[in-house]
Design an enzyme around this catalytic site. Structure first.
Site, PDB file in Angstrom:
ATOM      1  N   ARG A 183       0.819  -1.221   0.000  1.00 39.87           N
ATOM      2  CA  ARG A 183       0.000   0.000   0.000  1.00 39.87           C
ATOM      3  C   ARG A 183       0.852   1.271   0.000  1.00 39.87           C
ATOM      4  NH1 ARG A 183      -3.862  -0.085   4.859  1.00 39.87           N
ATOM      5  NH2 ARG A 183      -2.118  -1.195   5.796  1.00 39.87           N
ATOM      6  N   GLU A 184       1.972   1.223  -0.700  1.00 39.69           N
ATOM      7  CA  GLU A 184       2.857   2.387  -0.730  1.00 39.69           C
ATOM      8  C   GLU A 184       2.130   3.640  -1.222  1.00 39.69           C
ATOM      9  OE1 GLU A 184       3.440  -0.621  -1.844  1.00 39.69           O
ATOM     10  OE2 GLU A 184       5.531  -1.235  -1.590  1.00 39.69           O
ATOM     11  N   HIS A 236     -17.559  11.925   3.702  1.00 36.59           N
ATOM     12  CA  HIS A 236     -16.345  11.611   2.944  1.00 36.59           C
ATOM     13  C   HIS A 236     -15.468  12.826   2.763  1.00 36.59           C
ATOM     14  CE1 HIS A 236     -19.362   8.582   1.837  1.00 36.59           C
ATOM     15  NE2 HIS A 236     -18.348   7.772   2.010  1.00 36.59           N
ATOM     16  N   GLU A 241     -17.341   1.453  17.380  1.00 39.30           N
ATOM     17  CA  GLU A 241     -16.616   0.505  16.527  1.00 39.30           C
ATOM     18  C   GLU A 241     -15.088   0.616  16.613  1.00 39.30           C
ATOM     19  OE1 GLU A 241     -18.235   0.267  12.505  1.00 39.30           O
ATOM     20  OE2 GLU A 241     -20.224   0.807  13.223  1.00 39.30           O
ATOM     21  N   ASP A 297     -25.844  -3.313   8.893  1.00 37.76           N
ATOM     22  CA  ASP A 297     -25.409  -2.524   7.739  1.00 37.76           C
ATOM     23  C   ASP A 297     -25.468  -3.341   6.460  1.00 37.76           C
ATOM     24  OD1 ASP A 297     -24.787  -0.166   9.130  1.00 37.76           O
ATOM     25  OD2 ASP A 297     -22.853  -0.970   9.758  1.00 37.76           O
TER      26      ASP A 297
HETATM   27  N1  GLN Z   1     -21.476   1.043  10.705  1.00 34.09           N
HETATM   28  C1  GLN Z   1     -20.490   1.338   9.705  1.00 34.09           C
HETATM   29  C2  GLN Z   1     -19.684   2.563  10.110  1.00 34.09           C
HETATM   30  O1  GLN Z   1     -20.247   3.447  10.658  1.00 34.09           O
HETATM   31  C3  GLN Z   1     -21.128   1.573   8.352  1.00 34.09           C
HETATM   32  C4  GLN Z   1     -20.114   1.837   7.291  1.00 34.09           C
HETATM   33  C5  GLN Z   1     -20.657   1.786   5.880  1.00 34.09           C
HETATM   34  O2  GLN Z   1     -21.801   1.914   5.632  1.00 34.09           O
HETATM   35  N2  GLN Z   1     -19.821   1.611   4.906  1.00 34.09           N
HETATM   36  O3  GLN Z   1     -18.510   2.666   9.863  1.00 34.09           O
END
Ligand code: GLN
Ligand code: ZN
Length: 759
Positions: free
Chosen positions: A16-17, A695, A485, A600
């Site tokens: 992954r350089e 994003h 998470e 998800d």
């Molecule tokens: N539960 C995941 C998160 O919040 C959902 C990520 C996703 O939908 N790609 O990171």
């Protein structure tokens, strides 16, 4: 036979350089010169590797600092004008702003590259978009390749595919009307190539695998007639599906060669070999570019022999599609189970497979006798290995009672049961699951994995993080909390690591978008859940707060979709096996008192087959699998699902059929376009359209959030509307997350008040 070649090579590098390089540039740790030097070094390494493996000709232009579709927009001088940048003089900083947004402009929309897990940046077309070829970056790379003694085959995204992938902005118009102007720029691009020593150019038109409207199909012949005036030889590349419906058209096109994906669509071959024009190259994609299984060398060689008898010198051999979609080099996997390893091939091994097939064709089977024997042995071992086929898993599925995928009561009944204990305000706020994955979190996880800290220390670190996340959400006054998470490296890997039938690599990364890579698990055998996977973390989070904590799972379709899946069992069956494993987890969470559970399924839409005629069958088994994973909970347990990156308009009935109580979705990047569909479809349950784009590092202004929510309220009744970001927050930093969520909660409270006073 002439050439073995690749449609594209993984650009991220063996370790992954590329990711680390561009991220350093983003953090201002290196300057542009160092960025360019690093990129050049990677390209050189990859070309030399291909040359060393005996490839006759190498792709150039398949490398990209972020995305090849963005690069194509730069090449034809048509980057979105709202940024006010000059494509011909684009700095690296500006290039990345197109990809990631800046303080004034949101990033280009991102969406799935066909049915792969790669995401491209969507071109923005206006009725008066102009084009101007900008061949300099491509020419520079061609010169680099030639300096290494590599025969360069530039790779371009075809004009029709590029147009098709873009979205129309402004007043309605047909983007096909831009074709003549776009073709001028392609002609200019191509005109610059012969002087650079180029003979062959690969032009990718993967849209041929889709159901194309007649006008688009009819455009192929004039388009390639226009491009054929150049002295270059064009290899038109199709992949990801069957293009035999267009065999007559494709055979007649004035191009010098055609590539076919014979892994995804082996059945299409006959339509092309029959009456194949004698002077044209047929590039046979015989090695799977989308998966990690070792080729059955004997079978591939046999196919190649038959083809060579028909086509002679006009036969080229290649992987089915760009190797962008496979990990880099299996040789790095020193910890992998030896049996499993003997069944696999990554990009480097696939290049080697090509080389062997070529040698077998040229020098006869004996010349690769040992390799053939090894391949046959691996194939037979895999067929009979007892770790792959488990009676308990098969029996459980066979004995599933009817209705196992149906909730006991209708949504209306469930909603009442849920409201009575949840007691949420109007427009409840929540997040999608993950919170910032700080360097410390990643360090703790990595240290635990390497055995540098023990389980107790690791648990303490994660619990501290969970507590921090809970406290911050409380301080922000969010209604339904998540544990954040922190313990998860990746939403699929985390589950796969705890499920039987999955295997993991150390370096099996593939690019997802930009600098983001994923390391898909390998589903090699029957799937089962030996023990709970998330219960203790979630229960700990819930113990810290009186607000409801939402349990967080990844759904069966997404786990399937984001894994490398065994190719010896139907995908639908593998998916059902995963569904039952997730179902075990859902019921354990519920038993432990976690009664809001999100499953998800961001990958449901991308799993759609490319051709509409295959959709219904897929949606039926995918929907059944999702429901199987959660149907047996109590009415009062609220099931959420989350989806992202996609256009759902065409599958809304199937999404509604998942029967989740709440769905949160990504909408903000496409300006809530999606809501129109949800409005006209009358989505029956609760819905949380993402109100800002996670994003991008940009913090949304309150008035923007308010606008979006008001648009949402136009089509969704307030009592069924949730407020949330459009995806998980793990890639963001805390300061921006807190600022954005504060704005989100502020706006929600204001709207709430207005709604209750006007009601
Ligand atoms: N539960 C995941 C998160 O919040 C959902 C990520 C996703 O939908 N790609 O990171
Ligand atoms: Zn998402």
């Amino acid at each position: 036979m002439s050439h073995i070649h690749l449609l594209g090579f993984p650009r991220i590098g063996a370790k992954r350089e590329l990711k680390f390089l561009v991220e350093k540039f983003w953090k201002n740790e290196i300057d542009d010169a160092a960025l360019q030097a690093g990129a050049r070094e990677l390209r050189q390494k990859h070309w030399l590797l291909q040359k060393g493996a005996g490839l006759d000709i190498s792709p150039v232009g398949d490398f990209s600092l972020y995305d090849q579709v963005l690069d194509a927009q730069v090449l034809v001088g048509a980057i979105p004008r709202r940024f006010g940048f000059d494509a011909a003089n684009l700095s690296s900083t500006q290039y990345f702003q197109l990809a990631r947004g800046n303080a004034q402009q949101h990033a280009l929309e991102m969406t799935k590259w066909f049915d792969s897990n790669y995401h491209y940046l969507v071109p923005e077309w206006h009725a008066d978009t102009t084009f101007a070829a900008n061949p300099a970056p491509l020419l520079a790379q061609i010169a680099e390749a030639r300096a290494l003694g590599v025969t360069a085959k530039p790779v371009l995204i075809g004009p029709l595919t590029l147009l098709w992938l873009g979205k129309c902005k402004g007043a309605a118009f047909d983007r096909l009307s831009l074709l003549p102007a776009l073709l001028d720029s392609y002609r200019q691009l191509l005109a610059a190539l012969p002087a650079a020593g180029v003979e062959w150019v690969q032009i990718d038109e993967p849209i041929l695998s889709l159901d194309l409207p007649a006008a688009w199909l009819q455009a192929f012949s004039p388009t390639y007639t226009a491009l054929a005036t150049s002295p270059l030889k064009l290899l038109l590349a199709t992949y990801f599906g069957d293009v035999s419906a267009h065999a007559a058209l494709l055979k007649a096109l004035p191009v010098a060669g055609l590539h076919l994906d014979l892994v995804r669509a082996p059945q299409q071959l006959a339509a092309f070999t029959q009456g194949w024009p004698q002077h044209k190259v047929l590039s046979a994609g015989l090695i799977d570019g989308r998966n990690i299984w070792r080729a059955d060398l004997d079978a591939v060689l046999q196919q190649a022999e038959t083809l060579q008898a028909q086509l002679g010198e006009q036969l080229w051999l290649a992987p089915s599609c760009s190797l962008l979609h496979t990990p880099f080099d299996l040789a790095q996997e020193i910890k992998l189970d030896v049996d499993l390893k003997s069944w696999l091939a990554f990009a480097v091994q696939k290049v080697n497979e090509l080389k062997l097939v070529k040698r077998g064709l040229q020098q006869g089977r004996d010349s690769i006798g040992n390799e053939l024997a090894a391949s046959n042995f691996a194939r037979d071992q895999r067929r009979s290995n007892p770790r792959i086929h488990r009676a308990d898993v098969a029996q459980r599925l066979a004995r599933l009672p009817a209705g196992s995928d149906q909730r006991a009561s209708s949504y209306a009944v469930r909603a009442e049961a849920q409201a009575s204990w949840l007691k949420l305000p109007l427009l409840p706020t929540t997040t999608i699951g993950s919170f910032p994955q700080t360097a410390e979190i990643r360090a703790a996880r990595a240290a635990f994995k390497r055995g540098e800290i023990d389980a107790a220390n690791y648990e303490a670190a994660m619990k501290a993080e969970i507590e921090l996340v809970i406290r911050k959400q409380e301080a922000l006054d969010i209604d339904v909390l998540v544990h954040g998470e922190a313990e998860r490296n990746d939403m699929v890997e985390y589950f796969g690591e705890q499920l039987d039938g999955f295997a993991f690599t150390e370096y099996g990364w593939v690019q997802s978008y930009g600098s983001r890579c994923v390391k898909p698990p390998i589903i090699y055998g029957d799937v089962a859940r030996p023990q709970p996977m998330t219960v203790s973390w979630t229960v700990y989070a819930q113990s810290l707060t009186s607000r409801p904590v939402k349990g967080m799972l990844t759904g069966p379709v997404t786990i399937l979709q984001w894994s490398f899946v065994r190719n010896d069992l139907a995908r639908s069956e593998v998916c059902r096996q995963i569904a039952l494993a997730i179902n075990d987890e859902v019921l354990d969470l519920e038993n432990a008192g976690i009664k809001v559970i999100q499953i998800d399924e961001p990958a449901v839409r991308e799993g759609l087959p490319l051709k509409r005629s295959d959709w219904d069958a897929y949606l039926a088994w995918a929907g059944e699998a999702f429901r199987l994973s959660c149907a047996k909970v109590d009415d009062s347990t609220q099931i959420h699902t989350h989806m992202c990156y996609s256009e759902f308009g065409d599958i809304l009935p199937a999404i509604a059929a998942l029967d989740a109580d709440v769905i949160t979705i990504e909408t903000s990047r496409s300006d809530m376009e999606l809501l129109r569909d949800f409005g006209s479809f009358h989505y029956p349950n609760e819905i949380g359209p993402g109100v800002y784009d996670i994003h991008s590092p940009r913090i949304p202004a309150e008035h923007e959030l308010e606008n979006l929510l008001r648009k949402a309220l136009d089509v969704i009744p307030a009592r069924r509307l949730w407020v949330n970001p459009d995806c998980g927050l793990k890639t963001r930093g805390w300061p921006e997350v807190e600022a954005a969520l504060r704005a989100m909660v502020n706006v929600t409270k204001r709207l709430r008040q207005q709604l209750t006073t006007t009601a």
